[in-house]
Scaffold this active site. Sequence first.
Site, PDB file in Angstrom:
ATOM      1  CB  ALA A 131      31.924 -28.329  -3.950  1.00 59.92           C
ATOM      2  CG  ASN A 197      36.624 -32.889  -1.777  1.00 59.25           C
ATOM      3  OD1 ASN A 197      36.913 -34.092  -1.045  1.00 59.25           O
ATOM      4  ND2 ASN A 197      37.230 -31.794  -1.670  1.00 59.25           N
ATOM      5  CG  HIS A 227      31.022 -27.507  -9.089  1.00 60.84           C
ATOM      6  ND1 HIS A 227      32.519 -28.072  -9.847  1.00 60.84           N
ATOM      7  CD2 HIS A 227      31.280 -27.193  -8.321  1.00 60.84           C
ATOM      8  CE1 HIS A 227      33.282 -28.357  -8.311  1.00 60.84           C
ATOM      9  NE2 HIS A 227      32.744 -27.048  -8.449  1.00 60.84           N
TER      10      HIS A 227
HETATM   11  N1  NAD Z   1      33.322 -32.620  -0.021  1.00 67.21           N
HETATM   12  C1  NAD Z   1      33.311 -31.132  -1.268  1.00 67.21           C
HETATM   13  O1  NAD Z   1      33.145 -31.029  -2.091  1.00 67.21           O
HETATM   14  C2  NAD Z   1      34.718 -30.675  -0.406  1.00 67.21           C
HETATM   15  C3  NAD Z   1      35.362 -29.211  -1.485  1.00 67.21           C
HETATM   16  C4  NAD Z   1      35.684 -27.990  -0.019  1.00 67.21           C
HETATM   17  C5  NAD Z   1      36.986 -28.824   0.026  1.00 67.21           C
HETATM   18  N2  NAD Z   1      36.418 -29.935   0.962  1.00 67.21           N
HETATM   19  C6  NAD Z   1      37.669 -31.090   1.866  1.00 67.21           C
HETATM   20  O2  NAD Z   1      37.534 -30.087   2.746  1.00 67.21           O
HETATM   21  C7  NAD Z   1      38.256 -30.690   3.689  1.00 67.21           C
HETATM   22  C8  NAD Z   1      38.725 -29.135   4.297  1.00 67.21           C
HETATM   23  O3  NAD Z   1      38.915 -28.251   3.388  1.00 67.21           O
HETATM   24  P1  NAD Z   1      39.660 -26.325   4.591  1.00 67.21           P
HETATM   25  O4  NAD Z   1      39.156 -25.836   3.163  1.00 67.21           O
HETATM   26  O5  NAD Z   1      38.344 -26.158   5.537  1.00 67.21           O
HETATM   27  O6  NAD Z   1      40.946 -26.383   4.394  1.00 67.21           O
HETATM   28  P2  NAD Z   1      42.175 -25.884   5.303  1.00 67.21           P
HETATM   29  O7  NAD Z   1      43.353 -26.419   4.143  1.00 67.21           O
HETATM   30  O8  NAD Z   1      41.870 -24.160   5.110  1.00 67.21           O
HETATM   31  O9  NAD Z   1      42.359 -26.734   6.581  1.00 67.21           O
HETATM   32  C9  NAD Z   1      41.937 -27.920   7.378  1.00 67.21           C
HETATM   33  C10 NAD Z   1      42.696 -28.386   8.127  1.00 67.21           C
HETATM   34  O10 NAD Z   1      42.607 -29.371   9.360  1.00 67.21           O
HETATM   35  C11 NAD Z   1      44.464 -28.939   9.543  1.00 67.21           C
HETATM   36  N3  NAD Z   1      44.411 -30.416   9.376  1.00 67.21           N
HETATM   37  C12 NAD Z   1      45.286 -31.473   8.747  1.00 67.21           C
HETATM   38  N4  NAD Z   1      45.172 -32.488   9.131  1.00 67.21           N
HETATM   39  C13 NAD Z   1      45.223 -32.617  10.326  1.00 67.21           C
HETATM   40  C14 NAD Z   1      45.398 -34.033  11.111  1.00 67.21           C
HETATM   41  N5  NAD Z   1      45.968 -34.878  10.374  1.00 67.21           N
HETATM   42  N6  NAD Z   1      44.907 -33.778  12.260  1.00 67.21           N
HETATM   43  C15 NAD Z   1      44.675 -32.580  12.926  1.00 67.21           C
HETATM   44  N7  NAD Z   1      44.515 -31.753  11.972  1.00 67.21           N
HETATM   45  C16 NAD Z   1      44.479 -31.621  11.240  1.00 67.21           C
HETATM   46  C17 NAD Z   1      45.303 -28.312   9.116  1.00 67.21           C
HETATM   47  O11 NAD Z   1      46.570 -27.723   9.972  1.00 67.21           O
HETATM   48  C18 NAD Z   1      44.086 -27.520   8.628  1.00 67.21           C
HETATM   49  O12 NAD Z   1      44.347 -26.352   9.812  1.00 67.21           O
HETATM   50  C19 NAD Z   1      39.679 -30.989   2.783  1.00 67.21           C
HETATM   51  O13 NAD Z   1      39.723 -32.101   2.779  1.00 67.21           O
HETATM   52  C20 NAD Z   1      39.528 -30.434   1.169  1.00 67.21           C
HETATM   53  O14 NAD Z   1      39.616 -31.304   0.277  1.00 67.21           O
HETATM   54  C21 NAD Z   1      35.519 -30.821   0.567  1.00 67.21           C
END
Ligand code: NAD
Length: 274
Positions: A131, A197, A227
Amino acid sequence: MRIGLIGYGNISRTLMKLLSDELAAPLSSLTVLSLPEFAETTRQQLAEEGKKVAGELTVVDNGEEFLRASFDLVIECAGHSAVSAYVPEFLSRGTDTIIVSIGALADQELETRLRKAAETGGGQIILPAGAIGGVDILSALRPTGLTSVTYRGRKPPVAWSGTPAEDILDLPNVKEAVVFFKGNARDAAQQYPKNANVAATLALAGLGFEATKVELVADPQAPGNVHEYHVESPVANYRIEIENKPSAGNAKTSVTTVYSVLRAVMNRIQPVVI
Ligand SMILES: NC(=O)c1ccc[n+]([C@@H]2O[C@H](COP(=O)([O-])OP(=O)(O)OC[C@H]3O[C@@H](n4cnc5c(N)ncnc54)[C@H](O)[C@@H]3O)[C@@H](O)[C@H]2O)c1
């Protein structure tokens, strides 16, 4: 290229659409690890959304089976527990892995485990900017001896609902900007895991979790998820402010995150890396 994708939520599904547009030729295979309860839906969605992305599409709902497969690149888009359960194993087998749930690395024990697995196995931990932006210059300036990195996360008060800010502020009645957290990136990531994150990304690119300063602000004037951070070093100082739009599938995830994951994938495929 054979890609293993952990999780098929908002980021993964949007990534499919972007890859469909960007890839000059389909990948050889894409294997998605889904939780068993969502496997059938994931199969249906992937069959539609991934058809231009890879010649072979597979959904696996068993972690052991996923771990037995061989990939050229693994992409984690699932959460902290998935980072811990799967990423060290792939790194220790030499498989490069993009971690999107970067906040998971605020857990010192997990960060050490990941680094050891990468060092011994040869797989690289790839951390996309997510992000935030400007991580290239932050990381580039690290050897100069950074003197300060200060991050400020500013959102409308109600956007902090469901976090410890609720115990400090009467969120619906906040009338002017209030800094409700001041501390280091480790404490920020641990106390506000849903917002971990960005703090973790800046800490890992720059001065580390203890020395990176964080302020979290409830601001009724904030246009969204803002941010801001500034960096001081002996050779350059800079400031950056990003007003992120939330993604349609998950308001907590900024759309820029998916584009930064796309960039990380395309940089492994295209002849020019930038
Ligand atoms: N780096 C960054 O700046 C940043 C920004 C936003 C989100 N993220 C992170 O990215 C990740 C995903 O975000 P999103 O918006 O796609 O979330 P989301 O909740 O829409 O999707 C996550 C998916 O992972 C699946 N899941 C969870 N645990 C699992 C496992 N053990 N095995 C298989 N599938 C599993 C869930 O069922 C869900 O479908 C989150 O951890 C979020 O914190 C990072």
